[in-house]
Design a protein around this motif. Structure first.
Motif, PDB file in Angstrom:
ATOM      1  N   VAL A 255       0.873  -1.181   0.000  1.00  0.00           N
ATOM      2  CA  VAL A 255       0.000   0.000   0.000  1.00  0.00           C
ATOM      3  C   VAL A 255       0.903   1.223   0.000  1.00  0.00           C
ATOM      4  O   VAL A 255       1.073   1.912   1.009  1.00  0.00           O
ATOM      5  CB  VAL A 255      -0.945  -0.012   1.226  1.00  0.00           C
TER       6      VAL A 255
ATOM      7  N   ASP B  10      -0.989   4.637  -5.440  1.00  0.00           N
ATOM      8  CA  ASP B  10      -2.220   4.281  -6.141  1.00  0.00           C
ATOM      9  C   ASP B  10      -1.888   3.993  -7.610  1.00  0.00           C
ATOM     10  O   ASP B  10      -1.411   4.876  -8.330  1.00  0.00           O
ATOM     11  CB  ASP B  10      -3.222   5.432  -6.040  1.00  0.00           C
TER      12      ASP B  10
ATOM     13  N   TYR C 245      -0.264   7.109  -1.369  1.00  0.00           N
ATOM     14  CA  TYR C 245      -1.268   6.851  -0.346  1.00  0.00           C
ATOM     15  C   TYR C 245      -0.834   7.553   0.947  1.00  0.00           C
ATOM     16  O   TYR C 245       0.319   7.477   1.370  1.00  0.00           O
ATOM     17  CB  TYR C 245      -1.399   5.353  -0.070  1.00  0.00           C
TER      18      TYR C 245
ATOM     19  N   CYS D 154       0.311   5.751   4.303  1.00  0.00           N
ATOM     20  CA  CYS D 154       0.596   4.547   3.542  1.00  0.00           C
ATOM     21  C   CYS D 154       0.823   3.371   4.479  1.00  0.00           C
ATOM     22  O   CYS D 154       1.043   3.538   5.687  1.00  0.00           O
ATOM     23  CB  CYS D 154       1.816   4.762   2.640  1.00  0.00           C
TER      24      CYS D 154
ATOM     25  N   ASN E  75      -3.979   1.217   6.535  1.00  0.00           N
ATOM     26  CA  ASN E  75      -5.077   0.851   5.636  1.00  0.00           C
ATOM     27  C   ASN E  75      -6.134   0.026   6.342  1.00  0.00           C
ATOM     28  O   ASN E  75      -7.317   0.085   6.001  1.00  0.00           O
ATOM     29  CB  ASN E  75      -4.505   0.087   4.446  1.00  0.00           C
TER      30      ASN E  75
ATOM     31  N   PRO F 106      -5.938   5.711   1.705  1.00  0.00           N
ATOM     32  CA  PRO F 106      -5.700   4.274   1.487  1.00  0.00           C
ATOM     33  C   PRO F 106      -6.931   3.601   0.894  1.00  0.00           C
ATOM     34  O   PRO F 106      -8.053   4.117   0.992  1.00  0.00           O
ATOM     35  CB  PRO F 106      -5.389   3.751   2.885  1.00  0.00           C
TER      36      PRO F 106
END
Length: 532
Positions: free
Chosen positions: A324, A327, A334, A337, A342, A396
């Motif tokens: 993560v 994007d 993100y 991140c 997330n 996220p």
């Protein structure tokens, strides 16, 4: 510091400052001349005991002269059989040196008494410097120095090095500190077992008692979506709740019930508080089968980003936050991140409401709980407002379709960027748990007690747990000076005390029934009868 051969021109007698190696080899010549196989060469004053002392001294001097000069090598090889046998013995070094250390007079001419003393000291030091002497001699040969003068300088240099490396004559460095070692006998061991039990038992009892004074109850609302629609209520299965109260009032207790509002995805929990809960009162959420301690999960975070730094795209992409990190659709970063951010827990809990308060004008009374001061001291220093522009970052993935404080379905915009420094729930979640079953603090009340009665708690159910086969619960708890309700520490002390008493009784019985004599040598392995 080894003794090597010098020129024969060096006089035998002289001041004490004459080089020891020169004296040593002249001393060897002196002894060899008197121990030569020709018996007529022996002076009448040298007896057989004198010859043995001279042989020992010669063996020690030969030990100090691993590389004699070619002029003298043949004389040492032709030494009498008495000296040769002494040198060839397995323990010739110890016998020769012990003779030097114990005898201060060899009944030799008086002019050599000082030399004999110096040779005795040098021989004793040779035990510890044998390898170094051989190395020094090897270095001299490799450097092309074969004469006695160069060897003498090398030996003096090695002696200075040895003196510098010698530890200080202190009790600590010479290992002369006083020490004490207990002798384990039945008279000392058996009372120790009972003393340990006497100490641990009351400590464990006190810890267990105060841990049991903590009131706590848990309500599992994982399957709340199967409850009937509001306002109809259904009793929660007995396996979904647990009350642990030290002064539970059964007359004021009713089983908890629930109802479901599908429109707002709200679970209404109705529960009883049988007895008064003194402050502080804490509200936790509890998750099971959730492995926050997974290696990739723990590493998936960027601390600099959470501190407010606008970390560059190249640093985030493929960095610690993966998978993560960026994007793939917009190539934006993100924020925040990482897997931990997330998957933040986003169920929300309202303040408990006391229903139908007796003797009050109001039908209901809200028990106000605060969402501040729920993090550990110093945790807030790890989070600052972000310096990113709104068009540089996106929420996220799990935040983009969520609701509540962690829901950003339309992404970020100016003035609508998540600020971790103002959200303590986020800080609590980011401190990962070490076990798959854990609880995290959500609210607290440090001022007012929670009165007995029937309460309503509304939970907005946003967080899915079916994907990892887990459960989620709400926990109300008080605390004491030993912490929360955890009797393990007290039980551990009690278990140690019980084990000590048991071992003490067993060993006492063994000692009384079949005592054993202290220090009995017959139990040693080499004193056992031969099995054959």
């Amino acid at each position: 510091m080894h003794v090597c051969c010098l020129s024969a021109a060096t006089p035998l007698s002289g001041s004490p400052s004459h080089n020891l190696r020169s004296h040593a080899h002249h001393y060897l010549d002196f002894i060899l001349a008197r121990l030569h196989p020709a018996p007529t060469s022996l002076p009448p004053s040298i007896t057989q005991s004198h010859s043995q002392s001279a042989a020992e001294l010669l063996a020690a001097l030969l030990l100090l002269c691993p590389r004699p000069s070619p002029q003298r090598r043949h004389r040492y090889i032709a030494a009498p059989s008495q000296i040769a046998s002494t040198v060839k013995q397995q323990s010739f070094r110890s016998s020769a040196l012990s003779g030097l250390a114990q005898r201060k007079s060899f009944n030799l001419p008086r002019s050599h008494s000082q030399l004999a003393e110096r040779a005795r000291v040098t021989a004793a030091m040779a035990i510890f410097k044998r390898n170094a002497r051989a190395t020094d001699a090897g270095d001299a040969v490799r450097n092309g120095s074969t004469n006695d003068a160069d060897s003498d300088a090398s030996s003096a240099k090695g002696l200075r090095k040895f003196a510098q490396r010698k530890p200080a004559n202190t009790a600590f460095k010479q290992q002369r500190l006083k020490a004490w070692q207990p002798i384990l006998t039945p008279r000392t061991v058996l009372p120790t077992f009972f003393l340990v039990a006497l100490i641990f038992a009351p400590i464990g009892a006190v810890l267990y008692y105060f841990a049991e004074q903590v009131n706590e109850f848990t309500l599992d609302y994982t399957q709340c979506s199967t409850a009937p629609a509001t306002p109809t209520q259904a009793q929660i299965p007995s396996s979904k709740y647990d009350y642990q109260l030290h002064d539970k009032n059964t007359s004021n207790f009713q089983p908890p019930t629930w109802s479901w509002d599908a429109g707002s995805k709200t679970c209404n929990l109705y529960f009883s508080v049988p007895s008064r809960l003194d402050s502080s009162v804490f509200l936790y959420y509890k998750l099971t089968n959730y492995y926050q301690n997974h290696r990739r999960y723990v590493k998936s975070i960027d601390s600099n980003q959470l501190k407010g730094d606008s970390v560059a795209y190249g640093t985030i992409k493929g960095g610690t936050c993966k998978p993560v990190d960026v994007d793939p659709a917009t190539n934006k970063i993100y924020y925040p991140c990482g897997l931990i951010a997330n998957s933040v827990f986003n169920d929300t809990f309202s303040n408990p409401v006391l229903l139908n308060v007796a003797g009050s004008d109001s039908a209901n009374q809200t028990y106000v709980m605060s969402e501040k001061n729920i993090v550990w001291p110093g945790e807030k220093d790890k989070y600052k407002k972000s310096k990113y522009a709104a068009d540089q970052i996106v929420p996220p993935p799990f935040w983009q379709g969520a609701t509540g404080e962690f829901g950003f379905p339309n992404g970020y915009s100016d003035g609508q960027v998540f600020d971790p420094s103002e959200n303590e729930h986020f800080m609590v979640w980011m401190r990962v748990a070490g076990l798959p079953t854990f609880r995290k603090l959500y609210k607290r009340n440090d001022t007012a007690a929670m009165e007995p009665g029937r309460y309503l708690l509304q939970v907005v159910d946003n967080y899915p747990v079916s994907m990892f086969d887990g459960t989620k619960s709400v926990v109300f708890s008080t605390s004491s000076w030993v912490g929360g309700r955890n009797p393990f520490l007290g039980l551990s002390f009690i278990a140690v005390a019980a084990l000590s008493v048991l071992l003490g009784l067993i060993f006492t019985a063994r000692h009384l029934i079949k005592p054993r004599k202290l220090g009995d040598m017959s139990y040693l392995s080499w004193n056992q009868p031969d099995s054959k």
